[in-house]
Design a protein around this motif. Structure first.
Motif, mmCIF file in Angstrom:
data_model
loop_
_atom_site.group_PDB
_atom_site.id
_atom_site.type_symbol
_atom_site.label_atom_id
_atom_site.label_comp_id
_atom_site.label_asym_id
_atom_site.label_seq_id
_atom_site.Cartn_x
_atom_site.Cartn_y
_atom_site.Cartn_z
ATOM 1 N N GLN A 146 0.824 -1.207 0.000
ATOM 2 C CA GLN A 146 0.000 0.000 0.000
ATOM 3 C C GLN A 146 0.862 1.263 0.000
ATOM 4 N N ALA A 147 2.004 1.213 0.668
ATOM 5 C CA ALA A 147 2.907 2.367 0.665
ATOM 6 C C ALA A 147 3.473 2.612 -0.732
ATOM 7 N N ARG A 148 3.813 1.540 -1.428
ATOM 8 C CA ARG A 148 4.354 1.700 -2.786
ATOM 9 C C ARG A 148 3.301 2.214 -3.750
ATOM 10 N N LEU A 149 2.045 1.869 -3.528
ATOM 11 C CA LEU A 149 0.984 2.270 -4.447
ATOM 12 C C LEU A 149 0.730 3.770 -4.439
ATOM 13 N N VAL A 150 1.258 4.472 -3.454
ATOM 14 C CA VAL A 150 1.170 5.928 -3.454
ATOM 15 C C VAL A 150 1.842 6.485 -4.714
ATOM 16 N N ASP A 151 2.875 5.801 -5.193
ATOM 17 C CA ASP A 151 3.612 6.254 -6.376
ATOM 18 C C ASP A 151 2.996 5.754 -7.679
ATOM 19 N N GLY A 152 1.959 4.937 -7.601
ATOM 20 C CA GLY A 152 1.309 4.444 -8.803
ATOM 21 C C GLY A 152 1.033 2.956 -8.717
ATOM 22 N N PRO A 153 0.201 2.447 -9.623
ATOM 23 C CA PRO A 153 -0.154 1.024 -9.618
ATOM 24 C C PRO A 153 1.059 0.119 -9.784
ATOM 25 N N GLU A 154 0.883 -1.135 -9.379
ATOM 26 C CA GLU A 154 1.967 -2.109 -9.446
ATOM 27 C C GLU A 154 1.425 -3.453 -9.929
ATOM 28 N N LEU A 155 2.158 -4.089 -10.827
ATOM 29 C CA LEU A 155 1.822 -5.437 -11.268
ATOM 30 C C LEU A 155 2.145 -6.401 -10.128
ATOM 31 N N VAL A 156 1.123 -7.080 -9.591
ATOM 32 C CA VAL A 156 1.344 -7.889 -8.389
ATOM 33 C C VAL A 156 1.125 -9.384 -8.605
ATOM 34 N N ALA A 157 0.405 -9.763 -9.658
ATOM 35 C CA ALA A 157 0.093 -11.183 -9.821
ATOM 36 C C ALA A 157 -0.419 -11.446 -11.229
ATOM 37 N N TRP A 158 -0.474 -12.716 -11.551
ATOM 38 C CA TRP A 158 -1.191 -13.132 -12.761
ATOM 39 C C TRP A 158 -2.026 -14.355 -12.410
ATOM 40 N N ALA A 159 -3.169 -14.438 -13.042
ATOM 41 C CA ALA A 159 -4.071 -15.568 -12.829
ATOM 42 C C ALA A 159 -3.903 -16.540 -13.981
ATOM 43 N N GLY A 160 -3.699 -17.811 -13.640
ATOM 44 C CA GLY A 160 -3.528 -18.856 -14.648
ATOM 45 C C GLY A 160 -4.825 -19.643 -14.804
ATOM 46 N N ARG A 161 -5.367 -19.641 -16.010
ATOM 47 C CA ARG A 161 -6.628 -20.333 -16.279
ATOM 48 C C ARG A 161 -6.398 -21.830 -16.419
#
Length: 223
Positions: free
Chosen positions: A84-99
């Motif tokens: 949440q602290a890092r998101l102050v600077d902008g969105p972040e790629l955190v995961a990918w969902a595998g179908r």
């Protein structure tokens, strides 16, 4: 029984600022998704399907300030104070969902090689203009964290509908998805398709390359 990229998860502080950030970098704005009452989150979505990544989308997700806190940690590590602290600077790629077409088979396969992806849960989300909600199964850890910094996919199996069925076309397409640190045995268990490995020492756990109206753009997970 292959696992392939279903969607990429981009965490943000709030959906409005996240959408503006995404439009500035990819040249396209996500559209309304919906609310996840059981997780206290909401999202917006962007179609990013390509010949090598069919039925794939980008999910911009944030904690819903109007929703009550869930009884468990939110998914994708959204409750992590450091994130949440890092998101102050902008969105972040955190995961990918595998179908996955057989989610429990792939879940148990990961467990047998020493990874702990979590428990299979059932979920649904109402879609504006549709009587039947989207329904899916998803494997989540009790602590809400991702595995190996996001390199291991969050397994998902759609039971009714798919977001790409209603998402408008966009000028953004996913060209390359690469992970670092995924054990070869995990790749074999999932029979992973369309996802490349990245062994560079300075590579992030997850990186995605897009073709956009603004040129080629790469989004990366935290170092």
């Amino acid at each position: 029984m292959h696992v392939e990229a279903d969607h990429l998860v981009l965490a943000c502080r709030d959906l409005d600022s996240g959408s503006s950030w995404l439009a500035q970098r990819l040249g396209a704005e996500p559209v309304e998704g919906g609310q996840h009452a059981f997780m206290g989150t909401h999202n917006r979505l962007l179609q990013i399907s390509s010949p090598s990544h069919a039925r794939t989308y980008l999910e911009l997700i944030a904690i819903d300030p109007d929703a009550p806190a869930p009884a468990r940690p939110r998914w994708f590590g959204l409750d992590d104070p450091a994130l949440q602290a890092r998101l102050v600077d902008g969105p972040e790629l955190v995961a990918w969902a595998g179908r996955s077409p057989q989610i429990d088979m792939h879940r148990w396969g990961l467990i047998t090689i020493g990874l702990q992806p979590g428990t299979t849960l059932s979920a649904e989300r109402k879609v504006p203009g549709m009587v039947t909600p989207l329904r899916w199964q998803i494997v989540l850890r009790d602590d809400g964290a991702t595995l190996l910094g996001g390199a291991v996919p969050v397994l998902i199996q759609w039971m009714a509908g798919h977001p790409c069925d209603r998402l408008p076309a966009s000028p953004v397409t996913l060209q390359r998805l690469a992970v670092r640190g995924l054990p070869p045995r995990a790749r074999d268990v999932m029979r992973l398709r369309g996802v490349q490995g990245d062994d560079a020492a300075d590579a992030p756990a997850l990186s995605a390359t897009f073709v956009t109206p603004l040129g080629e753009v790469v989004l990366r997970s935290a170092a």
